[in-house]
Scaffold this motif. Structure first.
Motif, PDB file in Angstrom:
ATOM      1  N   GLY A  47      44.158   7.035  81.514  1.00 31.33           N
ATOM      2  CA  GLY A  47      44.909   7.787  82.511  1.00 31.33           C
ATOM      3  C   GLY A  47      44.018   8.344  83.594  1.00 31.33           C
ATOM      4  O   GLY A  47      43.545   9.469  83.499  1.00 31.33           O
ATOM      5  N   TYR A  55      47.929   8.985  86.670  1.00 28.65           N
ATOM      6  CA  TYR A  55      48.897   8.341  85.786  1.00 28.65           C
ATOM      7  C   TYR A  55      48.295   8.257  84.401  1.00 28.65           C
ATOM      8  O   TYR A  55      47.111   8.546  84.185  1.00 28.65           O
ATOM      9  N   TYR A  56      49.139   7.893  83.429  1.00 29.40           N
ATOM     10  CA  TYR A  56      48.650   7.659  82.074  1.00 29.40           C
ATOM     11  C   TYR A  56      49.503   6.546  81.485  1.00 29.40           C
ATOM     12  O   TYR A  56      50.712   6.507  81.693  1.00 29.40           O
ATOM     13  N   ASP A  57      48.864   5.603  80.770  1.00 28.09           N
ATOM     14  CA  ASP A  57      49.597   4.486  80.155  1.00 28.09           C
ATOM     15  C   ASP A  57      49.772   4.737  78.655  1.00 28.09           C
ATOM     16  O   ASP A  57      48.789   4.995  77.951  1.00 28.09           O
ATOM     17  N   ALA A 166      53.194  -1.753  82.578  1.00 24.77           N
ATOM     18  CA  ALA A 166      51.826  -2.194  82.895  1.00 24.77           C
ATOM     19  C   ALA A 166      51.245  -2.803  81.625  1.00 24.77           C
ATOM     20  O   ALA A 166      51.377  -2.219  80.545  1.00 24.77           O
ATOM     21  N   THR A 178      53.930   1.751  79.034  1.00 15.50           N
ATOM     22  CA  THR A 178      54.711   2.513  80.012  1.00 15.50           C
ATOM     23  C   THR A 178      53.751   3.412  80.773  1.00 15.50           C
ATOM     24  O   THR A 178      53.033   4.214  80.172  1.00 15.50           O
ATOM     25  N   ARG A 179      53.730   3.212  82.083  1.00 14.36           N
ATOM     26  CA  ARG A 179      52.847   4.033  82.916  1.00 14.36           C
ATOM     27  C   ARG A 179      53.659   5.169  83.523  1.00 14.36           C
ATOM     28  O   ARG A 179      54.697   4.926  84.135  1.00 14.36           O
ATOM     29  N   TYR A 181      53.672   8.038  86.311  1.00 10.84           N
ATOM     30  CA  TYR A 181      52.978   8.480  87.519  1.00 10.84           C
ATOM     31  C   TYR A 181      53.294   9.939  87.813  1.00 10.84           C
ATOM     32  O   TYR A 181      54.461  10.341  87.783  1.00 10.84           O
TER      33      TYR A 181
END
Lengths: 613, 613
Positions: A47, A55-57, A166, A178-179, A181
């Protein structure tokens, strides 16, 4: 060679660890912690901070939706209110892997394995959040750069913007994550400004307006990233091109025309195949497979061949060869974006061959050309970024001549100062053959675009054998300035659509005037007026009286025709027209003579605002 | 799709066996007989008639040279004077092979073996020449078509032109033969005219003048057949393009812009890959090898995609989409020839989408545009050739719809008659999707060029899904007229160079005026005059006084600058200039005011001849 940056916004240079970076980076930890609190067992990956937040995935067990944003934000605020701090721990890779295995976070284990294998890392740092009671609330694999206390993050200055799919590590064969934002700013005011800009940007989106105003089209059959300019869009492109050609003619440029491909041997000689191959289209095998041909990614090698086509003398310098040249660059299909990232680019290109003595004056003239264009297009905020080489990359990313690099960079600095143009310096972003100046501009709603570059080439002209005879009869290698003030048609028109929200200045508008007779008896006079205006070179559309007056006015407004002229009994009797200025929404009556006079002048002078109404 | 014929001269249709054919064909027998008489044992191969005479390919034991031409011509005349006649013999292939083996003519044996194997031929015809004493003087394998008696060939109306190397059967791995070219006409007068034309053509050769006048260049590094337009040449190209754009704007055309490549799928749908693949460049493998992309060989598929980019109504028809579009066609490197046969072509293209009712009027307007251009460029001799389909080739060379072929051909005939344009009909030369009109023009020295084509497409628009809504709400397929009156820039500028022998009309000349001060004291006035003329938009070159007056005048003449203005004391005192008209070689004095007035008008009106001198 003009490597007009293909990113929509400027490529962020290695982000400095400033306060804003710390805030956004810390917020990514907060986001991940919040997700863990709400959905325990969710797998975290990475992230980073981004230009407007972070962002963080994640790999969720169950998909989340927009409806969850409020819940997550609430949890994030709760964490911030706790006033958590950060603690840094250094672990051996063995301990770190053990830790994450225990946590059942397999992506973290994979990241550490990779660091171990590829970068031969023996130790990694972890950052733990410490809660109000001194307890560890959340831990992440991280290199650091945080606020001291989460309370430094204003709770009203961030907002979850969107989620997107992503792939893990960008690899389509791996898990789809799932990213999330998040927009984040130092204050609520800045967040609000950003949100307003995004709102406005959505309305001005060049892809949306491009379709509504019928300016360009993509065809699945032609291929992605290959825009087709429709008739209306071509008018804008042609007007921009006419401006460039007039400006360059007045500036002593010579126009040339070159084909769109060349033998691989040419690009071996120039260094493009060594330094730039991954951005080029794949080769075509010709002449029984004996020759490889490439679509040109830049115009410079072709222009160099024109320079080399006959013996040159110092009398011919500076020689400024200009071409609106079509280049082809290979972008991954996933990276393509409207007119902003495309595979075919028509570039406002020119190469100025000059002596070292002429360099400064030529460079300043180019800078002045930029400033003139900014004014003409109403660009009020801009920045020049001087991209320099990195001594560590000599012989790799950059041609191996440290002394010439320093000399040339100093030459550019001197010229910029003399031209009185503000600029910032960015290390390790130069072209492979010399320093370059990237020009960033901000659109009317404050969005940033990288439009153009201006480069100095002290390497390729010599390598491809360009020479001129000096006054004393010796042979010298010319310097070459690459410049493209208006960037590419694709990017620039995309920018203009946003800049003007589709409400182009008269000189650029695909249709400049719409003529609307009130009813059938006024049609003849309306058609006569259309003819009269067209004889003046104006682009005029006629709306016959089969539809209601209101509907026709709305049609003209929808297509953002700058002027709508309404003609009824009164106007015909007075030899006047009722002019509706679609941008200002004002309506005034003027004589036909005055309308023509003012409009012709506005167009000729390329005025930003129409004079009537 | 505009398949602008790539041959320099028109491709000869299957030559009719007329008297001239018989004369030239018979002369080829005479040539071969003469060679046998002079060099017994030389191996004969084949010798067809060609557009200006005939040739014959031989394998000589010792090479011959230009110095032998006189000897051969003398021997040929001797044979003709003998009044030989021809006798036809039909032989079984077995006897024929036996005959040629005995004669030690192995190429003839190979020809017969091939006829036997590939065409299943059982018998072949031979033609023997009968000498004055009734003896066989020479025999050849031949299908016939001769004069009755060699005396019909006027001995003063032929001439050996040249020798050249040619591989047996065009195959580089086989024997290299010597080809002897003979020019042959019905009379000495016609031969002389041809020789004069060839002499003049050599002086006007666009390759030679292109280099001398610095109009274009080829680069070994870019590749063969890919011309680079230099600054001077680009001026001519740009002027031609400006003319076309103005003409098309006045004609209600809309300009579009399209990229230079597309997915293979597009060309499968249009039929290009089925009917035209060998003329296309090889594909590029993109997106991990999943997609094949081709350089566009024509602009029509792209224009069709613009038509298809939104729903269309009958109100928009006729829709005329125009583009000076760059196409790429694969020509064998051996077939490339200056600007006449190239691999990159920039085409004066447009596609007119119309209803059947609109067809005739649109077609006539296109024909009128051709005639207007002919007049403007001083083209006095031209011919339109209507190329038709061949019912035997339906479903193979041509789309399989015999009824539509006949209908469309009749529609074109009607339109041509209505436009009052003379034309001839040529069978089996149509485009794969419809009939076409090839336009041949003859340059000022009488050489023939195929410049442009005009085609009707009743097939592809339907295949690629083009539709428009009719007034009654049904859907219809538009017809499409492909047209390119000015052909390609490459071919057309090549033609113009020959047409004007490099002495272009003012409006096309790269430099329109050269200014020559008599000596140093006149330089200031000369530079002032240059500035004055440039403010009028003229292209002006200044020759400073470092060289002698005579040398500078010669330099201007060599570069074929239409006007050279000499300024000395007298001229400066009188506010006049001495104008040297380089084409007429006349020199007159006129006032500066008059010079500007007349020259601006000549340029604006695109006059063929300059008004002064």
């Amino acid at each position: 060679m003009l490597s007009v940056t293909l990113s929509y916004m400027s490529k962020a240079p290695e982000a400095p660890v400033d306060n804003l970076y710390k805030l956004r980076h810390s917020l990514a930890h907060v986001l991940a912690q919040a997700v863990q609190n709400l959905w325990p067992g969710t797998l975290n990956t990475i992230g980073p901070p981004i230009e407007y937040g972070c962002y963080y995935d994640f790999l969720f067990a169950e998909p989340i939706t927009d409806a969850d944003f409020g819940k997550i934000e609430k949890e994030m605020k709760k964490i911030i209110y706790q006033g958590q701090t950060f603690r840094s721990d250094t672990l051996s890779v063995t301990d770190a892997k053990k830790f994450w295995r225990a946590e059942k976070q397999r992506f973290k284990v994979e990241l550490i394995e990779d660091l171990e294998k590829k970068d031969k890392v023996k130790e990694v740092t972890h950052y733990a959040n410490i809660g109000p009671k001194g307890d560890d609330t959340f831990t992440d694999l991280c290199r650091g750069g945080h606020v001291e206390n989460l309370k430094e993050i204003p709770v009203d200055s961030f907002k979850i913007m969107s989620i997107a799919g992503a792939y893990w590590r960008g690899d389509e064969t791996r898990e789809q994550l799932t990213r999330i934002y998040v927009a984040a700013f130092p204050s609520k005011k800045e967040l609000d400004e950003y949100l307003t800009m995004m709102e406005e940007a959505k309305k001005r989106d060049h892809r949306k307006l491009g379709k509504e105003l019928d300016l360009f089209a993509f065809s699945e059959k032609v291929g992605p990233g290959l825009p087709l300019w429709t008739a209306r869009g071509t008018i804008i492109v042609d007007e921009v091109e006419r401006l460039a050609k007039e400006t360059e003619k007045a500036g002593g440029y010579l126009r040339v025309r070159t084909p769109h491909l060349a033998k691989g041997a040419l690009y071996e000689e120039t260094g493009h195949l060594a330094h730039y191959k991954e951005s080029m289209f794949p080769p075509m095998q010709l002449d029984g497979g004996e020759e490889e041909y490439y679509l040109k990614p830049m115009n410079c090698p072709h222009h160099h061949q024109i320079f080399a086509s006959k013996a040159r003398s110092y009398r011919e310098l500076p020689m400024r060869l200009a071409e609106y040249g079509h280049c082809y660059r290979y972008e991954d299909s996933g990276a393509l974006f409207g007119l902003m990232r495309v595979r075919s680019l028509c570039m406002n290109d020119a190469h100025i061959y000059c002596t070292p003595d002429q360099f400064e004056a030529e460079f300043i003239k180019v800078a002045e050309m930029y400033l003139m264009y900014f004014k003409l297009f109403g660009i009020e905020k801009y920045q020049m970024r001087l991209s320099l080489h990195d001594p560590k990359e000599l012989g790799k990313k950059y041609v191996d001549n440290g002394k010439l690099w320093l000399q040339t960079e100093e030459m550019v600095r001197r010229a910029m100062k003399k031209a009185n143009v503000d600029y910032i310096e960015v290390p390790n972003e130069a072209a492979f053959y010399g320093p370059k100046i990237d020009v960033q501009v901000w659109s009317a709603i404050g969005r940033e675009f990288t439009l153009a570059t201006n480069q100095v080439d002290f390497d390729v002209p010599g390598k491809v054998g360009l020479r001129y005879a000096t006054k004393d009869g010796t042979e010298q290698i010319p310097l070459c300035i690459h410049r493209a003030p208006l960037g590419t048609h694709e990017r620039f028109v995309g920018f203009l659509i946003e800049q003007f929200a589709g409400l182009f200045p008269l000189w650029l508008a695909p249709v400049q005037v719409g003529i609307i007779p009130v009813a059938e008896p006024h049609e003849k006079a309306a058609l006569d007026l259309q003819k009269k205006l067209m004889e003046q070179g104006m682009r005029v559309e006629y709306y016959d009286s089969t539809e209601s007056l209101g509907k026709r006015i709305r049609a003209g407004e929808t297509m953002k025709v700058p002027y709508l002229l309404v003609l009824g009994d009164k106007e015909i009797g007075e030899k006047s027209v009722t002019v509706r200025n679609v941008k200002t929404k004002k309506q005034v009556a003027v004589s036909v003579v005055e309308f023509i006079e003012k409009t012709v002048a506005d167009i000729q002078e390329r005025k930003l605002e129409a004079s009537i109404g």
